[in-house]
Design a protein around this motif. Structure first.
Motif, mmCIF file in Angstrom:
data_model
loop_
_atom_site.group_PDB
_atom_site.id
_atom_site.type_symbol
_atom_site.label_atom_id
_atom_site.label_comp_id
_atom_site.label_asym_id
_atom_site.label_seq_id
_atom_site.Cartn_x
_atom_site.Cartn_y
_atom_site.Cartn_z
ATOM 1 N N TRP B 75 -86.653 50.159 -21.708
ATOM 2 C CA TRP B 75 -87.159 49.195 -21.782
ATOM 3 C C TRP B 75 -87.750 49.137 -23.389
ATOM 4 N N LEU B 76 -87.616 50.052 -24.188
ATOM 5 C CA LEU B 76 -88.081 50.168 -25.469
ATOM 6 C C LEU B 76 -87.343 49.107 -26.309
ATOM 7 N N ILE B 77 -86.175 48.778 -25.917
ATOM 8 C CA ILE B 77 -85.251 47.975 -26.870
ATOM 9 C C ILE B 77 -85.996 46.665 -27.268
ATOM 10 N N ILE B 78 -86.740 45.985 -26.594
ATOM 11 C CA ILE B 78 -87.471 44.678 -27.011
ATOM 12 C C ILE B 78 -88.102 44.676 -28.079
ATOM 13 N N ASN B 79 -88.586 46.180 -28.604
ATOM 14 C CA ASN B 79 -89.525 46.568 -29.606
ATOM 15 C C ASN B 79 -88.627 46.262 -31.038
ATOM 16 N N ARG B 80 -87.411 46.458 -30.811
ATOM 17 C CA ARG B 80 -86.578 46.592 -31.930
ATOM 18 C C ARG B 80 -86.428 45.082 -32.796
ATOM 19 N N ARG B 81 -86.450 44.203 -31.836
ATOM 20 C CA ARG B 81 -86.478 42.657 -32.626
ATOM 21 C C ARG B 81 -87.739 42.389 -33.229
ATOM 22 N N THR B 82 -88.902 42.950 -32.756
ATOM 23 C CA THR B 82 -90.060 42.479 -32.900
ATOM 24 C C THR B 82 -90.352 43.171 -34.322
ATOM 25 N N LEU B 83 -90.109 44.470 -34.374
ATOM 26 C CA LEU B 83 -90.091 45.320 -35.579
ATOM 27 C C LEU B 83 -89.222 44.608 -36.708
ATOM 28 N N GLY B 84 -88.039 44.552 -36.307
ATOM 29 C CA GLY B 84 -87.052 43.855 -37.330
ATOM 30 C C GLY B 84 -87.468 42.491 -38.032
ATOM 31 N N LEU B 85 -87.955 41.617 -37.030
ATOM 32 C CA LEU B 85 -88.403 40.412 -37.478
ATOM 33 C C LEU B 85 -89.855 40.523 -38.555
ATOM 34 N N GLY B 86 -90.481 41.539 -38.028
ATOM 35 C CA GLY B 86 -91.851 41.866 -38.911
ATOM 36 C C GLY B 86 -91.466 42.283 -40.087
ATOM 37 N N ALA B 87 -90.387 43.284 -40.132
ATOM 38 C CA ALA B 87 -89.862 43.499 -41.575
ATOM 39 C C ALA B 87 -89.407 42.483 -42.361
ATOM 40 N N PRO B 132 -79.446 36.943 -42.311
ATOM 41 C CA PRO B 132 -78.490 36.496 -41.426
ATOM 42 C C PRO B 132 -78.979 37.215 -39.806
ATOM 43 N N LEU B 133 -79.494 38.479 -39.850
ATOM 44 C CA LEU B 133 -79.896 39.262 -39.029
ATOM 45 C C LEU B 133 -80.931 38.676 -38.346
ATOM 46 N N ALA B 134 -82.015 38.159 -39.313
ATOM 47 C CA ALA B 134 -83.145 37.364 -38.606
ATOM 48 C C ALA B 134 -82.806 36.019 -37.838
ATOM 49 N N VAL B 135 -81.973 35.556 -38.496
ATOM 50 C CA VAL B 135 -81.244 34.136 -37.846
ATOM 51 C C VAL B 135 -80.851 34.476 -36.253
ATOM 52 N N THR B 136 -79.931 35.295 -36.407
ATOM 53 C CA THR B 136 -79.214 35.805 -35.215
ATOM 54 C C THR B 136 -79.892 36.713 -34.070
ATOM 55 N N SER B 137 -81.386 36.693 -34.347
ATOM 56 C CA SER B 137 -82.040 37.577 -33.677
ATOM 57 C C SER B 137 -82.060 37.038 -32.233
ATOM 58 N N THR B 138 -81.976 35.753 -32.062
ATOM 59 C CA THR B 138 -82.360 35.219 -30.725
ATOM 60 C C THR B 138 -81.311 35.388 -29.573
ATOM 61 N N LYS B 139 -81.759 35.251 -28.259
ATOM 62 C CA LYS B 139 -80.998 35.557 -27.235
ATOM 63 C C LYS B 139 -79.757 34.372 -27.333
ATOM 64 N N GLY B 140 -79.946 33.247 -27.723
ATOM 65 C CA GLY B 140 -79.057 32.323 -27.766
ATOM 66 C C GLY B 140 -77.819 32.837 -28.580
ATOM 67 N N TRP B 141 -78.152 33.411 -29.940
ATOM 68 C CA TRP B 141 -77.251 33.973 -30.936
ATOM 69 C C TRP B 141 -76.488 35.009 -30.293
ATOM 70 N N ILE B 142 -77.115 36.014 -29.604
ATOM 71 C CA ILE B 142 -76.590 37.031 -29.199
ATOM 72 C C ILE B 142 -75.278 36.507 -28.142
ATOM 73 N N LYS B 143 -75.675 35.339 -27.471
ATOM 74 C CA LYS B 143 -74.603 34.890 -26.287
ATOM 75 C C LYS B 143 -73.586 34.428 -26.915
ATOM 76 N N ARG B 144 -73.731 33.521 -28.028
ATOM 77 C CA ARG B 144 -73.130 32.854 -28.791
ATOM 78 C C ARG B 144 -71.970 33.836 -29.688
ATOM 79 N N LEU B 145 -72.458 34.836 -30.209
ATOM 80 C CA LEU B 145 -71.764 35.731 -30.743
ATOM 81 C C LEU B 145 -70.952 36.686 -29.924
ATOM 82 N N GLY B 146 -71.558 36.980 -28.794
ATOM 83 C CA GLY B 146 -71.170 37.982 -27.602
ATOM 84 C C GLY B 146 -71.738 39.459 -28.353
ATOM 85 N N GLY B 147 -72.054 40.181 -27.350
ATOM 86 C CA GLY B 147 -72.394 41.472 -27.672
ATOM 87 C C GLY B 147 -71.764 42.152 -28.826
#
Lengths: 316, 214
Positions: B75-87, B132-147
């Motif tokens: 469950w920690l993983i959600i924080n990775r995006r928050t911290l990355g976008l914060g950075a 580009p990492l910030a732009v593709t940080s959304t769920k939509g982009w994960i789906k679009r690109l594939g895991g």
């Protein structure tokens, strides 16, 4: 057509506040010296009129109209003095451990009589002057500081260097007990700086003992600090305990540490960039927009001839 | 306490801490600005502070994956995006302070700096890689690109992290204590991944070689 209307009162006619304050400082110093038996009152009386004459006909060039003296708070709390830490606020916080009295300055090398001078004796009887100078740090910030002190040339004349002396080297106190920064090896200690002798003899070069009409604070280089207003601030060595005259160019601390970034001459020059930033502009502390940096920090008329024919790109 | 309750509590605490790390500097900077705490050269102070926030948050975002692997707390993983976008956000503030306040929008000076000063060039590289990492940080982009593709793209964060640390090292005049400390942290974070990667490769090779030898 632009017609420049002169100000009603030329600014040269206005006595700067610092100078007014300094009259008392001078009398105070004289009194102390007399009490200490280091100066004959008659000598003091004799040199007073000479001081007045010198102060009036050899004043430093004036600042531009839009230049204001930096706030004393800023000038005494934003300092580079690695002996007390590398942060700008460190010197003010840590310099309380420096004991500035008694203070001796050892003079050696090519002089008539090498000896250890008590600071009071070294400066006794020399004219204390007020000088409002631009101070330009190599890091592209600047200030305007009202200094009080003596001309370096007056001290050098007192020390009587021999004709073969071509350079003068200065050394900062080495005492990790008093200077906590010296417990790290961020720079090779003690700090050393030097000038060509003709630069040192220039009337603008001074040894400061005060600023803002007060004794110079420890974090600004008490009790004796070099001020060479046409050079980057790191040439202005602080808390001087040694003066040495040499034939060859002495090694200097920042030049030794990073030769590609800090030259021996270190004349303020907007056309020669520091490798990591432009020197064309500077941030005057207290102002928002950067100012254009002036050749020789605005003292080109006074000091330019010292460097006639020199390639200032090579000798930066 | 039941495991699910523990998980929910841990998750909440982590979210609060992470958001505090990302947003906390803002009121702190406002307070410093109002109280004169930014000192004699406030623009320089802002520049330095925002740079530190960006680098630290980026490093913090790289802590999440190893921490998850070591603890098994998925469950920690959600924080990775928050911290990355914060950075990324603080890096943009850092860039804005430099261009907007320090250079007062003197873009010719900005371009000259990028070309002539290697510490600024490498700092711009870090921001360019993070964009580009910030732009593709959304769920939509994960789906679009594939895991798989998304993961591959987001490995750029390692390069950005190194670039940001080099930027700091090169910007410092003489006292490199703090940049070196940052390098040690980055080396540990990236070294952990290298070790895990080699272990995976070795395991894969071993399991691949077993049927061949029989």
């Amino acid at each position: 057509m632009l017609i420049k209307r002169p100000a009603d009162i030329p600014s040269s006619e206005i006595t700067p506040e610092a100078q007014y304050v300094n009259r008392r400082a001078f009398i105070g110093t004289a009194g102390t010296l007399a009490l200490a038996g280091l100066a004959v009152p008659a000598t003091l009386a004799a040199c007073t009129p000479a001081d007045d004459r010198r102060a009036s006909d050899m004043d430093a060039p004036e600042l531009e109209q839009d230049e204001k003296v930096t706030s004393e708070e800023d000038a005494t709390s934003y300092n580079n003095f690695y002996e007390f830490g590398t942060g700008k606020e460190d010197p003010k916080r840590n310099a309380g451990s420096l004991r500035t009295s008694p203070w001796t300055v050892s003079v050696d090398g090519l002089v008539k009589a090498p000896k250890r001078w008590d600071l009071t004796a070294l400066l006794a009887g020399l004219a204390v002057e007020d000088r409002v100078y631009r101070h330009r740090c190599v890091e592209a910030w600047s200030m305007v500081i009202p200094w009080q002190g003596v001309r370096l040339r007056d001290v050098i004349n007192r020390l009587e260097p021999t004709p073969s002396a071509k350079f003068v080297e200065f050394t900062t106190l080495l005492d990790p007990q008093q200077m906590p920064g010296q417990r790290t090896n961020v720079l090779p200690w003690p700090y050393k700086e030097a000038l060509r002798l003709d630069e040192a003899m220039h009337p603008l070069a001074m040894l400061a003992t005060g600023m803002y009409g007060k004794t110079i604070p420890n974090q600004n280089g008490a009790p004796l600090r070099l001020v060479v207003p046409w050079k980057y601030g790191f040439k202005g060595i602080k808390s001087i305990v040694g003066i040495r005259f040499t034939t060859t160019q002495p090694r200097t601390t920042w030049n030794d540490a990073i030769p590609s970034e800090y030259g021996f001459y270190a004349n303020v020059n907007p056309t020669v960039d520091h490798p990591r930033w432009t020197q064309a502009k500077e941030r005057r502390i207290g102002e928002f927009l950067r100012r254009n940096t002036l050749m020789f920090n605005g003292y080109a008329n006074e000091v330019g001839s010292l460097y006639a024919g020199m390639d200032l790109r090579k000798y930066y | 306490m039941a495991p699910s309750v523990q998980k929910t509590a841990g998750r909440r605490i982590a979210r609060v801490l992470v958001w505090a790390a990302v947003l906390g500097p803002l009121p702190w900077l406002v307070w410093l600005a109002v109280s004169g705490g930014l000192g004699a050269n406030p623009i320089e102070s802002l520049q330095h502070r925002t740079g530190h926030y960006a680098i630290r948050l980026l490093a913090a975002s790289l802590v999440i994956t190893p921490l998850k692997q070591l603890t098994g707390w998925g469950w920690l993983i959600i924080n990775r995006r928050t911290l990355g976008l914060g950075a990324f956000t603080w890096a943009m503030v850092h860039l804005s302070v430099y261009v907007g306040l320090d250079l007062a929008l003197d873009f010719s000076q900005f371009f000259e700096d990028v070309i002539k000063r290697r510490y600024i060039a490498v700092g711009m590289l870090a921001i360019a890689l993070l964009t580009p990492l910030a732009v593709t940080s959304t769920k939509g982009w994960i789906k679009r690109l594939g895991g798989a593709k998304w993961n591959k793209l987001h490995r750029l964060v390692y390069v950005a992290m190194i670039a940001a640390t080099v930027h700091y090292l090169w910007a410092v005049k003489r006292d490199i204590t703090l940049p070196v400390l940052y390098f040690v942290v980055v080396a540990v974070l990236l070294g952990f991944r290298l070790v895990m990667w080699r272990r995976r490769v070795t395991t894969a090779r071993l399991s691949a070689s077993v049927p061949q030898s029989t």
